[in-house]
Design a protein around this motif. Structure first.
Motif, mmCIF file in Angstrom:
data_model
loop_
_atom_site.group_PDB
_atom_site.id
_atom_site.type_symbol
_atom_site.label_atom_id
_atom_site.label_comp_id
_atom_site.label_asym_id
_atom_site.label_seq_id
_atom_site.Cartn_x
_atom_site.Cartn_y
_atom_site.Cartn_z
ATOM 1 N N ILE A 74 62.626 -78.361 -55.576
ATOM 2 C CA ILE A 74 62.757 -77.251 -54.621
ATOM 3 C C ILE A 74 61.971 -77.394 -53.606
ATOM 4 N N LEU A 75 60.643 -78.067 -53.389
ATOM 5 C CA LEU A 75 59.690 -78.424 -52.362
ATOM 6 C C LEU A 75 60.464 -79.416 -51.589
ATOM 7 N N ARG A 76 61.051 -80.467 -52.260
ATOM 8 C CA ARG A 76 61.461 -81.581 -51.653
ATOM 9 C C ARG A 76 62.626 -80.922 -50.628
ATOM 10 N N LYS A 77 63.626 -80.124 -51.217
ATOM 11 C CA LYS A 77 64.977 -79.551 -50.481
ATOM 12 C C LYS A 77 64.353 -78.739 -49.228
ATOM 13 N N GLN A 78 63.170 -77.696 -49.544
ATOM 14 C CA GLN A 78 62.609 -77.075 -48.773
ATOM 15 C C GLN A 78 62.209 -77.878 -47.470
ATOM 16 N N LYS A 79 61.470 -78.912 -47.728
ATOM 17 C CA LYS A 79 60.956 -79.989 -46.590
ATOM 18 C C LYS A 79 62.124 -80.360 -45.742
ATOM 19 N N ARG A 80 63.163 -80.857 -46.398
ATOM 20 C CA ARG A 80 64.314 -81.556 -45.879
ATOM 21 C C ARG A 80 65.020 -80.469 -45.043
ATOM 22 N N LYS A 81 65.281 -79.227 -45.452
ATOM 23 C CA LYS A 81 65.585 -78.214 -44.840
ATOM 24 C C LYS A 81 64.903 -78.067 -43.387
ATOM 25 N N LEU A 82 63.737 -77.839 -43.643
ATOM 26 C CA LEU A 82 62.567 -77.727 -42.493
ATOM 27 C C LEU A 82 62.886 -78.739 -41.642
ATOM 28 N N LYS A 83 62.864 -79.865 -41.922
ATOM 29 C CA LYS A 83 62.964 -81.021 -40.915
ATOM 30 C C LYS A 83 64.169 -80.806 -39.892
ATOM 31 N N LYS A 84 65.442 -80.424 -40.664
ATOM 32 C CA LYS A 84 66.728 -80.415 -39.721
ATOM 33 C C LYS A 84 66.348 -79.254 -39.036
ATOM 34 N N GLN A 85 65.868 -78.242 -39.353
ATOM 35 C CA GLN A 85 65.480 -76.862 -38.413
ATOM 36 C C GLN A 85 64.530 -77.288 -37.307
ATOM 37 N N ILE A 86 63.540 -78.076 -37.573
ATOM 38 C CA ILE A 86 62.521 -78.690 -36.580
ATOM 39 C C ILE A 86 63.274 -79.612 -35.488
ATOM 40 N N ARG A 87 64.468 -80.470 -35.868
ATOM 41 C CA ARG A 87 65.110 -81.112 -34.940
ATOM 42 C C ARG A 87 66.025 -80.185 -34.061
ATOM 43 N N ALA A 88 66.661 -79.216 -34.825
ATOM 44 C CA ALA A 88 67.187 -78.314 -33.860
ATOM 45 C C ALA A 88 66.693 -77.036 -33.287
ATOM 46 N N ALA A 89 65.405 -77.091 -33.430
ATOM 47 C CA ALA A 89 64.712 -76.087 -32.767
ATOM 48 C C ALA A 89 64.348 -76.272 -31.490
ATOM 49 N N SER A 90 63.824 -75.129 -30.631
ATOM 50 C CA SER A 90 63.430 -75.423 -29.128
ATOM 51 C C SER A 90 62.077 -75.602 -29.299
ATOM 52 N N SER A 91 61.393 -75.972 -28.070
ATOM 53 C CA SER A 91 59.993 -76.572 -28.264
ATOM 54 C C SER A 91 59.140 -75.339 -28.698
ATOM 55 N N GLU A 92 59.274 -74.174 -28.345
ATOM 56 C CA GLU A 92 58.257 -73.122 -28.866
ATOM 57 C C GLU A 92 58.302 -72.990 -30.157
ATOM 58 N N GLU A 93 59.519 -73.029 -30.919
ATOM 59 C CA GLU A 93 59.725 -72.984 -32.091
ATOM 60 C C GLU A 93 58.971 -74.077 -33.002
ATOM 61 N N THR A 94 59.148 -75.240 -32.461
ATOM 62 C CA THR A 94 58.882 -76.262 -33.248
ATOM 63 C C THR A 94 57.367 -76.514 -33.747
ATOM 64 N N ASN A 95 56.381 -76.061 -33.017
ATOM 65 C CA ASN A 95 54.844 -75.944 -33.536
ATOM 66 C C ASN A 95 54.928 -75.197 -34.620
ATOM 67 N N GLY A 96 55.380 -73.960 -34.848
ATOM 68 C CA GLY A 96 55.212 -72.920 -35.986
ATOM 69 C C GLY A 96 56.091 -73.740 -37.186
ATOM 70 N N LEU A 97 57.414 -74.365 -36.722
ATOM 71 C CA LEU A 97 57.968 -74.841 -38.011
ATOM 72 C C LEU A 97 56.983 -76.282 -38.472
ATOM 73 N N LEU A 98 56.401 -76.936 -37.623
ATOM 74 C CA LEU A 98 55.742 -77.984 -38.201
ATOM 75 C C LEU A 98 54.374 -77.433 -38.948
ATOM 76 N N VAL A 99 53.873 -76.517 -38.538
ATOM 77 C CA VAL A 99 52.856 -76.112 -39.318
ATOM 78 C C VAL A 99 53.276 -75.507 -40.637
ATOM 79 N N ILE A 100 54.245 -75.107 -40.764
ATOM 80 C CA ILE A 100 54.956 -74.800 -42.173
ATOM 81 C C ILE A 100 55.331 -76.020 -43.081
ATOM 82 N N TRP A 101 55.701 -77.067 -42.121
ATOM 83 C CA TRP A 101 56.311 -78.239 -42.741
ATOM 84 C C TRP A 101 55.199 -79.137 -43.468
#
Length: 83
Positions: A3-30
């Motif tokens: 589950i954690l592996r899948k969540q990390k993969r999904k989050l990485k995809k979101q980081i690539r598609a996210a805007s610069s403001e959202e990227t920092n928050g998503l990186l913290v979660i990742w």
């Protein structure tokens, strides 16, 4: 772990598609997910190592000569064929 592996993969995809403001928050979660995954991986590895150690101790106590023989015996590889 899966589950954690899948969540990390999904989050990485979101980081690539996210805007610069959202990227920092998503990186913290990742990074938090990565830390949890690493901790679980280390715990699982330690558990397996303890189990293997216990099995080896039991095999040694049961028959020390056989245990020592298996330690130094080369593993067989390939197949024997006669033409």
């Amino acid at each position: 772990m899966d589950i954690l592996r899948k969540q990390k993969r999904k989050l990485k995809k979101q980081i690539r598609a996210a805007s610069s403001e959202e990227t920092n928050g998503l990186l913290v979660i990742w990074r938090q997910l990565k830390a949890r995954h690493s901790a679980l991986s280390r715990a699982e590895s330690a558990r397996k190592k303890r189990s293997q150690k216990r099995k080896n101790q039991e095999r040694f106590i049961r028959d020390p000569f056989q245990f020592a023989r298996q330690l130094f015996q080369k593993p067989k590889s390939g197949t024997f064929t006669v033409d």
